[in-house]
Design a protein around this motif. Structure first.
Motif, PDB file in Angstrom:
ATOM      1  N   ASP A  78       0.106  65.962  -9.068  1.00  0.00           N
ATOM      2  CA  ASP A  78      -0.790  66.285  -8.319  1.00  0.00           C
ATOM      3  C   ASP A  78      -0.684  66.097  -6.855  1.00  0.00           C
ATOM      4  O   ASP A  78       0.542  65.280  -5.942  1.00  0.00           O
ATOM      5  N   THR A  80      -0.801  64.399  -3.133  1.00  0.00           N
ATOM      6  CA  THR A  80      -0.946  63.687  -3.128  1.00  0.00           C
ATOM      7  C   THR A  80      -2.157  63.383  -1.288  1.00  0.00           C
ATOM      8  O   THR A  80      -2.454  64.635  -1.340  1.00  0.00           O
ATOM      9  N   ASP A  81      -3.370  62.599  -1.430  1.00  0.00           N
ATOM     10  CA  ASP A  81      -4.223  62.820  -0.850  1.00  0.00           C
ATOM     11  C   ASP A  81      -3.640  63.416   0.895  1.00  0.00           C
ATOM     12  O   ASP A  81      -4.425  64.161   1.511  1.00  0.00           O
ATOM     13  N   GLU A  82      -2.772  62.488   1.661  1.00  0.00           N
ATOM     14  CA  GLU A  82      -1.989  63.478   2.361  1.00  0.00           C
ATOM     15  C   GLU A  82      -1.500  64.806   2.220  1.00  0.00           C
ATOM     16  O   GLU A  82      -1.736  65.641   3.204  1.00  0.00           O
ATOM     17  N   GLU A  83      -0.667  64.639   1.541  1.00  0.00           N
ATOM     18  CA  GLU A  83      -0.491  66.282   1.343  1.00  0.00           C
ATOM     19  C   GLU A  83      -1.404  67.620   1.101  1.00  0.00           C
ATOM     20  O   GLU A  83      -1.712  68.786   1.616  1.00  0.00           O
ATOM     21  N   TYR A  84      -2.499  67.004   0.929  1.00  0.00           N
ATOM     22  CA  TYR A  84      -3.560  68.429   0.820  1.00  0.00           C
ATOM     23  C   TYR A  84      -4.321  68.912   2.346  1.00  0.00           C
ATOM     24  O   TYR A  84      -4.693  70.114   1.960  1.00  0.00           O
ATOM     25  N   ASP A  85      -4.019  67.581   3.026  1.00  0.00           N
ATOM     26  CA  ASP A  85      -3.923  68.396   4.287  1.00  0.00           C
ATOM     27  C   ASP A  85      -3.187  68.570   5.308  1.00  0.00           C
ATOM     28  O   ASP A  85      -3.179  68.991   6.679  1.00  0.00           O
ATOM     29  N   LYS A 137     -10.118  63.809 -10.549  1.00  0.00           N
ATOM     30  CA  LYS A 137      -9.472  63.528  -9.751  1.00  0.00           C
ATOM     31  C   LYS A 137      -9.536  64.838  -9.463  1.00  0.00           C
ATOM     32  O   LYS A 137      -8.846  65.830  -8.556  1.00  0.00           O
ATOM     33  N   GLU A 140     -12.003  67.336  -8.213  1.00  0.00           N
ATOM     34  CA  GLU A 140     -11.987  66.910  -6.300  1.00  0.00           C
ATOM     35  C   GLU A 140     -10.638  67.098  -5.713  1.00  0.00           C
ATOM     36  O   GLU A 140     -10.774  68.279  -4.481  1.00  0.00           O
ATOM     37  N   GLY A 141      -9.478  67.662  -6.162  1.00  0.00           N
ATOM     38  CA  GLY A 141      -8.762  68.222  -5.726  1.00  0.00           C
ATOM     39  C   GLY A 141      -9.009  69.491  -5.264  1.00  0.00           C
ATOM     40  O   GLY A 141      -8.384  70.013  -4.123  1.00  0.00           O
ATOM     41  N   ARG A 144     -11.025  70.159  -2.394  1.00  0.00           N
ATOM     42  CA  ARG A 144     -10.667  69.621  -1.485  1.00  0.00           C
ATOM     43  C   ARG A 144      -9.618  71.479  -0.878  1.00  0.00           C
ATOM     44  O   ARG A 144     -10.116  71.282   0.558  1.00  0.00           O
ATOM     45  N   ARG A 148     -10.195  73.468   2.700  1.00  0.00           N
ATOM     46  CA  ARG A 148      -9.178  73.349   3.773  1.00  0.00           C
ATOM     47  C   ARG A 148      -9.000  75.719   3.873  1.00  0.00           C
ATOM     48  O   ARG A 148      -9.072  75.604   4.684  1.00  0.00           O
TER      49      ARG A 148
END
Length: 202
Positions: A78, A80-85, A137, A140-141, A144, A148
């Motif tokens: 998956d 990471t939260d930072e990589e999504y953005d 999870k 949700e990804g 997200r 974006r």
């Protein structure tokens, strides 16, 4: 991994990662072959080459173990939260495409998901455990990433992220469970994304 860790600590024995993996692999294989009712803790322990107590110390129920095994079988990394953005969207898209194509092409995954879907009504606790361990999870990804894409102009401004994720997942499940003809898996994924409105470049 959720299990009876307190018992392990009181016994003074550290967890053995190799035993964990052997148990998960055995549970995965048996579930794909026999479904929920045809799989038991005793059978899993025997195939994994461990004692039954080793399994019982790690998982509180068969359903919990099977849910963890399914999540283990779907081991695509998956973001990471930072990589999504923060990752450039072309790189995010490439990773997403690769993960989806690998899932469709993996013929070992299809029997697992077929068994999971088939047990939704007969064993809802299994799906609930899988959803808590992995499914929620991942969804949700996906939502997200769609949001974006809307922000960056790859989807129309009025697109519904929840519905788009449902369409993509539904298409991929169908393609996974209905054996591929002669078309390229990667190209099929691209066609799905185009049909829900993705512009693959901003």
């Amino acid at each position: 991994m959720v299990g009876r860790d307190t018992e392990l600590k009181s016994a003074g024995r550290p967890r053995d990662p190799e035993a964990d993996e052997a148990i998960l692999r055995a549970a995965l294989e048996l579930f794909a072959e026999r479904g929920v009712d045809g799989t038991s803790i005793e059978q899993i322990a025997k195939r994994a080459g461990v004692a039954r107590l080793t399994v019982y110390r790690r998982w509180s129920s068969k359903e919990e173990l099977l849910a963890q095994a399914i999540a283990y079988g779907r081991n695509a990394p998956d973001l990471t939260d930072e990589e999504y953005d923060t990752l450039p969207y072309p790189e995010v898209m490439a990773r997403m495409l690769g993960s989806m194509a690998d899932s469709i092409a993996d013929r070992k995954l299809a029997p697992l998901m077929a068994q999971l879907m088939g047990s939704t009504f007969s064993h809802p606790e299994l799906f609930d455990a899988f959803w808590a361990a992995s499914g929620a999870k991942r969804r949700e990804g996906g939502v997200r990433l769609v949001r974006r894409a809307i922000r960056e102009g790859m989807l129309p401004a009025d697109a519904d992220p929840e519905v788009i994720v449902d369409i993509i997942i539904g298409s991929l499940f169908y393609r996974m469970l209905v054996p591929p003809r002669h078309d390229d898996v990667g190209e099929y994924v691209l066609r799905v994304l185009r049909q829900v409105g993705f512009r693959l470049t901003p």
